[in-house]
Design a protein around this motif. Structure first.
Motif, PDB file in Angstrom:
ATOM      1  N   SER A  55      37.329  48.416 -15.683  1.00 12.98           N
ATOM      2  CA  SER A  55      36.534  47.597 -16.607  1.00 12.98           C
ATOM      3  C   SER A  55      37.415  46.940 -17.663  1.00 12.98           C
ATOM      4  CB  SER A  55      35.484  48.471 -17.301  1.00 12.98           C
ATOM      5  OG  SER A  55      34.605  49.070 -16.372  1.00 12.98           O
ATOM      6  N   ALA A  56      38.303  47.718 -18.258  1.00 12.25           N
ATOM      7  CA  ALA A  56      39.124  47.238 -19.374  1.00 12.25           C
ATOM      8  C   ALA A  56      40.061  46.108 -18.976  1.00 12.25           C
ATOM      9  CB  ALA A  56      39.927  48.397 -19.962  1.00 12.25           C
ATOM     10  N   SER A  99      24.150  46.633 -15.343  1.00 16.33           N
ATOM     11  CA  SER A  99      25.159  47.478 -16.004  1.00 16.33           C
ATOM     12  C   SER A  99      25.260  48.882 -15.435  1.00 16.33           C
ATOM     13  CB  SER A  99      24.873  47.551 -17.510  1.00 16.33           C
ATOM     14  OG  SER A  99      24.978  46.275 -18.087  1.00 16.33           O
ATOM     15  N   GLY A 100      24.185  49.412 -14.855  1.00 15.00           N
ATOM     16  CA  GLY A 100      24.266  50.699 -14.161  1.00 15.00           C
ATOM     17  C   GLY A 100      24.766  51.831 -15.023  1.00 15.00           C
ATOM     18  N   GLY A 134      30.439  46.705 -18.920  1.00 13.97           N
ATOM     19  CA  GLY A 134      29.933  46.304 -20.220  1.00 13.97           C
ATOM     20  C   GLY A 134      30.157  47.278 -21.364  1.00 13.97           C
ATOM     21  N   LEU A 135      29.872  48.565 -21.139  1.00 17.89           N
ATOM     22  CA  LEU A 135      30.046  49.543 -22.214  1.00 17.89           C
ATOM     23  C   LEU A 135      31.509  49.700 -22.607  1.00 17.89           C
ATOM     24  CD1 LEU A 135      27.647  52.580 -21.678  1.00 17.89           C
ATOM     25  CD2 LEU A 135      27.852  51.116 -23.687  1.00 17.89           C
ATOM     26  N   GLN A 165      30.118  41.159 -29.246  1.00 15.63           N
ATOM     27  CA  GLN A 165      28.706  41.448 -29.048  1.00 15.63           C
ATOM     28  C   GLN A 165      28.441  41.428 -27.541  1.00 15.63           C
ATOM     29  OE1 GLN A 165      26.337  42.216 -31.445  1.00 15.63           O
ATOM     30  NE2 GLN A 165      28.097  42.288 -32.840  1.00 15.63           N
ATOM     31  N   VAL A 166      27.996  42.550 -27.002  1.00 14.12           N
ATOM     32  CA  VAL A 166      27.798  42.701 -25.561  1.00 14.12           C
ATOM     33  C   VAL A 166      26.333  43.010 -25.282  1.00 14.12           C
ATOM     34  CG1 VAL A 166      28.462  43.965 -23.475  1.00 14.12           C
ATOM     35  CG2 VAL A 166      30.160  43.567 -25.282  1.00 14.12           C
ATOM     36  N   THR A 167      25.747  42.280 -24.345  1.00 13.03           N
ATOM     37  CA  THR A 167      24.381  42.550 -23.901  1.00 13.03           C
ATOM     38  C   THR A 167      24.417  43.142 -22.508  1.00 13.03           C
ATOM     39  OG1 THR A 167      23.462  40.724 -25.200  1.00 13.03           O
ATOM     40  CG2 THR A 167      22.125  41.559 -23.372  1.00 13.03           C
ATOM     41  N   LEU A 168      23.899  44.360 -22.365  1.00 12.60           N
ATOM     42  CA  LEU A 168      23.793  45.018 -21.072  1.00 12.60           C
ATOM     43  C   LEU A 168      22.418  44.715 -20.494  1.00 12.60           C
ATOM     44  CD1 LEU A 168      25.097  48.595 -22.048  1.00 12.60           C
ATOM     45  CD2 LEU A 168      26.463  46.587 -21.423  1.00 12.60           C
TER      46      LEU A 168
END
Length: 208
Positions: A57-58, A76-77, A82-83, A92-95
């Motif tokens: 992810s990173a 996002s599971g 995302g997290l 600002q992240v929306t899952l």
């Protein structure tokens, strides 16, 4: 990539503070505990979570460093990517996740990671969300590329960057999508798995 390699990469590439690493460790403990109640990640990856999930992810973060603005993570599971983006950046992240049990887990994970000030969860199907433009869109194991673009293109502009981790079928998905879609499409290798890749898209638009 080994687990030690993964943690070394986080320090070298992103200079992750110890406190953030500790919160990610707590999140991974929560993830493993939740695995007895629902299938969040493949059991075969439980001993390789830092490489197969955290760094996987990173590695998207440096690819998006020239794009400021809000980040949308579809399907996002278990929270990847995302997290992890929310934990390692100030974006600002929306899952977006439609499954109720997954959403309950994600709410607990947001609290564990202490990212509630910048990570929000939309418990809904993608198709039901209002059209809002995002700077970056990610999706991991959400849908084949042509289907993903069909349901999510309305969240993008010509400037939106799409970062889509894929498996060995990435070239075939890209070829299939090009019959209906055009734009700046390329494939980057994954640093965590030689059989995986990242589809990087921008200026996505339907062919006329």
């Amino acid at each position: 990539m080994t687990e030690e390699d993964a943690r070394d990469w986080l320090n070298a590439a992103l200079d992750v503070p110890r406190g953030t690493l500790d919160r990610i460790k707590a999140f991974l403990t929560l993830l493993k505990e939740e695995g007895s109640r629902q299938n969040l990640i493949s059991a075969s990856t439980l001993d390789h979570v830092w490489a197969r999930h955290v760094v996987d992810s990173a590695q998207l973060i440096p690819l998006a460093e020239e794009r400021s603005g809000d980040w949308l993570d579809l399907g996002s599971g278990a929270g990847f990517p995302g997290l992890i983006i929310g934990a390692l950046t100030q974006r600002q992240v929306t899952l977006v996740e439609s499954r109720r049990k997954r959403c309950a887990f994600l709410e607990a994970a947001i609290e564990t990671l202490g990212v509630g000030d910048r990570v929000s969860l939309r418990s809904a199907r993608v198709e039901t969300l209002p059209s809002t433009a995002f700077s970056v869109i990610s999706a991991r194991a959400f849908a084949p590329l042509d289907r993903l673009l069909d349901v999510a293109q309305r969240f993008s502009t010509a400037e939106t960057l799409w970062l889509l981790p894929k498996g060995r079928n990435a070239p075939n998905e890209l070829d299939a999508a090009r019959t209906s879609w055009q734009g700046d499409f390329r494939i980057a290798p994954s640093i965590t798995d030689p059989d995986s890749a990242i589809l990087i898209l921008s200026d996505v638009r339907r062919r006329r």
